[in-house]
Design a protein around this motif. Structure first.
Motif, PDB file in Angstrom:
ATOM      1  N   TYR A   1      21.921  18.298 -39.074  1.00  0.00           N
ATOM      2  CA  TYR A   1      20.963  19.236 -38.483  1.00  0.00           C
ATOM      3  C   TYR A   1      21.763  20.201 -37.619  1.00  0.00           C
TER       4      TYR A   1
ATOM      5  N   ALA B   1      19.183  22.115 -47.777  1.00  0.00           N
ATOM      6  CA  ALA B   1      20.407  22.294 -48.572  1.00  0.00           C
ATOM      7  C   ALA B   1      21.068  20.936 -48.713  1.00  0.00           C
TER       8      ALA B   1
ATOM      9  N   ARG C   1      14.585  18.724 -46.296  1.00  0.00           N
ATOM     10  CA  ARG C   1      15.864  19.085 -46.899  1.00  0.00           C
ATOM     11  C   ARG C   1      15.891  20.578 -47.198  1.00  0.00           C
TER      12      ARG C   1
ATOM     13  N   ARG D   1      26.225  29.382 -44.347  1.00  0.00           N
ATOM     14  CA  ARG D   1      26.717  28.030 -44.594  1.00  0.00           C
ATOM     15  C   ARG D   1      25.757  27.264 -45.494  1.00  0.00           C
ATOM     16  N   ASN D   2      24.475  27.375 -45.221  1.00  0.00           N
ATOM     17  CA  ASN D   2      23.473  26.677 -46.036  1.00  0.00           C
ATOM     18  C   ASN D   2      23.448  27.196 -47.470  1.00  0.00           C
TER      19      ASN D   2
ATOM     20  N   ASP E   1      15.941  20.664 -41.691  1.00  0.00           N
ATOM     21  CA  ASP E   1      15.420  21.610 -40.709  1.00  0.00           C
ATOM     22  C   ASP E   1      14.763  20.878 -39.550  1.00  0.00           C
TER      23      ASP E   1
ATOM     24  N   ARG F   1      23.218  16.059 -46.870  1.00  0.00           N
ATOM     25  CA  ARG F   1      21.921  16.734 -46.826  1.00  0.00           C
ATOM     26  C   ARG F   1      21.747  17.453 -45.491  1.00  0.00           C
ATOM     27  N   ILE F   2      21.402  18.742 -45.548  1.00  0.00           N
ATOM     28  CA  ILE F   2      21.098  19.518 -44.348  1.00  0.00           C
ATOM     29  C   ILE F   2      19.584  19.600 -44.209  1.00  0.00           C
TER      30      ILE F   2
ATOM     31  N   ARG G   1      24.122  24.986 -50.784  1.00  0.00           N
ATOM     32  CA  ARG G   1      23.196  24.966 -51.922  1.00  0.00           C
ATOM     33  C   ARG G   1      23.937  25.256 -53.227  1.00  0.00           C
TER      34      ARG G   1
ATOM     35  N   HIS H   1      22.905  30.414 -41.840  1.00  0.00           N
ATOM     36  CA  HIS H   1      22.248  30.738 -43.113  1.00  0.00           C
ATOM     37  C   HIS H   1      23.271  30.815 -44.243  1.00  0.00           C
TER      38      HIS H   1
END
Length: 414
Positions: A199, A83, A81, A361-362, A76, A73-74, A366, A359
C-alpha cells in the motif's frame, strides 16, 4: 594456523567463518548482541548467494523454511487490488533457484553450520584496534586484550571495525533519503498466504507479508527530511504514527500493532561507498564495506559472496594477505558498484515521491502481467554477471554435495 577475529555473527560473519575454517584458518566471532538476532524483514534469495548456500549444504533447509511467493499485489485505501503480477517470472529467470525467507532465519542456518567448532563471543565488542608488524592487537570491552593475525569487520551498516580502522561512518555513508521500519505482529488479520501486499502514498509505503505460526511482517519505507534517527523506540513509534496516521487501508490497525511491539527495526536507507575495503591486516565484508541499501534486495547474497571471496583469496594467497585483500577488491568492486547504482534507481520506484510517480509505478507493475514484459524489465537485475571463483580448499571437500555440511564438520574434528 592463522587466527582471524570476525566482528559480527550475522550473515557475512557466519559465512566468512565457515569458509575460513575450510581454508585452514581459525576464526573467532564476536557479536555485540547477547544472542542471534531474530525478527527483521524478509529477503528474496537467489543468484550467487543461493549458489554459495548450496555449496555449504544449506539449500534443502532454506527451501523448507522459506516461502514461495505467488503474487505481488498493490492495493488501494479500501484494500482493492489495483496492480500486481505473479512471481513465476522470477522462478523462471533463476531456473527455480529463488526463495523468500526471513533474514534472521538465513542468519541462523548459517550460524548453525559453524556452531560447535568456532569460538563465538556474545555480548562483547571491539573497542580498540592496533595493528602491529605481525599481528593485530584488539581490546574487547569485556574479554580484554587479544591478538589475531587478521581482523574482519562483518558488522553491518554501522560497523564498529570500520569506524575504528578507517574513520567515522559519515565519511562513507550516502543517505538515500528514506527511513525503514520493520516489525512482526501475532494474531493479525486478515492473512494472505504467499502474497506480498503493498500500500503506498507519495513518499511512503507499507508492505505486509503473512508468516507461519500466526505471524505477520510489516515493512514501512518513507521519505524523511531529517538525517538524524529518533534516539529511542518511543520516538521512532511517534515518527511512524505521524507519517501514517492519515492513511487508509489497514494503517490504523498497523499503528495499533506498532504501539504494542517491543521489537522494532528502524534505520536509515543508506549506502556505504569506500575507496578501499582493507587496510593492512584489517578488512571489511558485506554492508560494512559496501552496503547497497536495504531496498536493493540483494544485501544478504552480496554479504555471502564477499565473505566467500575474501576467505578463498586468503586461502589461495597462503599468508600473503596484501595480495589476498587486493584480489578480493579487484574481483568484486565493479560488480558491487553496478548493484549500488541499481539500488538507487530502485529506491525511487519503491516509494515514489509524487502522486504521478505512484501512478506510473502502478502502470509499470500492471504491465508485468503482459507476457515477456517482466522478463525484459527485471531480467538484467536478476541475472548475476559475476563468475563465482572455484577455490582449492585445503579440506578437499565436495561442497556441492548434499552431505557437505556434515562432511565439513567431520573433517574439522579430525
Amino acid at each position: 594456523m592463522s587466527a582471524v577475529l570476525i566482528s559480527g555473527a550475522g550473515i557475512a560473519g557466519a559465512t566468512l567463518a565457515f569458509w575460513l575454517k575450510a581454508g585452514g584458518f581459525e576464526p573467532t566471532l564476536i557479536e555485540r548482541a547477547p544472542a542471534l538476532r531474530t525478527g527483521g524483514y524478509v529477503i528474496d534469495f537467489w543468484g550467487l548467494g543461493y549458489d554459495i548456500a548450496e555449496r555449504m549444504g544449506l539449500i534443502g533447509e532454506i527451501n523448507r523454511i522459506g516461502y514461495h511467493v505467488q503474487e505481488m499485489r498493490i492495493v488501494d485505501d479500501a484494500g482493492r487490488r489495483i496492480a500486481g503480477f505473479g512471481t513465476r517470472v522470477f522462478s523462471e529467470l533463476t531456473g527455480g533457484r529463488y526463495v523468500t525467507l526471513q533474514r534472521s532465519d538465513l542468519s541462523r542456518l548459517l550460524f548453525e553450520s559453524i556452531k560447535g567448532d568456532t569460538e563465538t563471543l556474545y555480548g562483547d565488542e571491539i573497542v580498540a584496534i592496533e595493528e602491529r608488524s605481525d599481528h593485530v592487537r584488539v581490546e574487547l570491552k569485556y574479554a580484554g586484550p587479544r591478538r589475531y593475525d587478521y581482523v574482519v569487520g562483518a558488522d553491518g551498516l554501522h560497523s564498529a571495525v570500520r569506524k575504528l580502522a578507517f574513520g567515522p561512518q559519515s565519511q562513507f555513508e550516502t543517505d538515500l533519503g528514506y527511513r525503514v521500519a520493520a516489525f512482526e505482529a501475532r494474531g493479525y488479520h486478515p492473512r494472505d498466504d504467499d502474497v506480498y501486499l503493498i500500500y503506498g502514498q507519495p513518499g511512503r509505503m507499507i508492505g505486509r507479508f503473512t508468516l507461519r505460526d500466526d505471524r505477520t511482517l510489516f515493512l514501512l519505507v518513507f521519505l524523511a527530511a531529517d538525517a538524524d534517527l529518533p534516539a529511542t523506540q518511543m520516538a521512532q513509534k511517534a515518527m511512524l504514527r505521524d507519517v501514517y496516521r492519515n492513511d487508509g487501508w489497514e494503517c490504523a490497525s498497523m499503528l495499533a500493532e506498532i504501539a504494542q511491539t517491543n521489537e522494532l527495526y528502524f534505520d536509515r536507507v543508506s549506502q556505504i561507498r569506500m575507496p578501499e575495503w582493507s587496510r593492512g591486516r584489517i578488512a571489511l565484508v558485506g554492508d560494512a564495506a559496501f552496503c547497497v541499501s536495504l531496498l536493493a534486495g540483494q544485501g544478504s547474497a552480496l554479504a555471502m559472496i564477499s565473505a566467500y571471496v575474501l576467505a578463498g583469496e586468503l586461502a589461495a594467497a597462503q599468508s600473503r594477505y596484501e595480495q589476498a585483500f587486493g584480489r578480493y577488491e579487484a574481483l568484486l568492486r565493479s560488480y558491487i558498484a553496478t548493484k549500488q547504482r541499481g539500488a538507487v534507481r530502485f529506491a525511487g520506484a519503491f516509494a515514489p515521491q509524487t502522486q504521478i510517480g505512484v501512478h506510473v509505478r502502478n502502470l509499470v507493475v500492471r504491465a508485468f502481467a503482459i507476457p515477456g514484459v517482466a522478463r525484459l524489465v527485471v531480467g538484467r537485475d536478476i541475472a548475476d554477471k559475476l563468475q563465482l571463483p572455484d577455490y582449492e580448499w585445503p579440506t578437499s571437500i565436495n561442497w556441492a554435495s548434499p552431505n557437505a555440511r556434515s562432511q565439513a564438520q567431520d573433517q574439522a574434528q579430525l
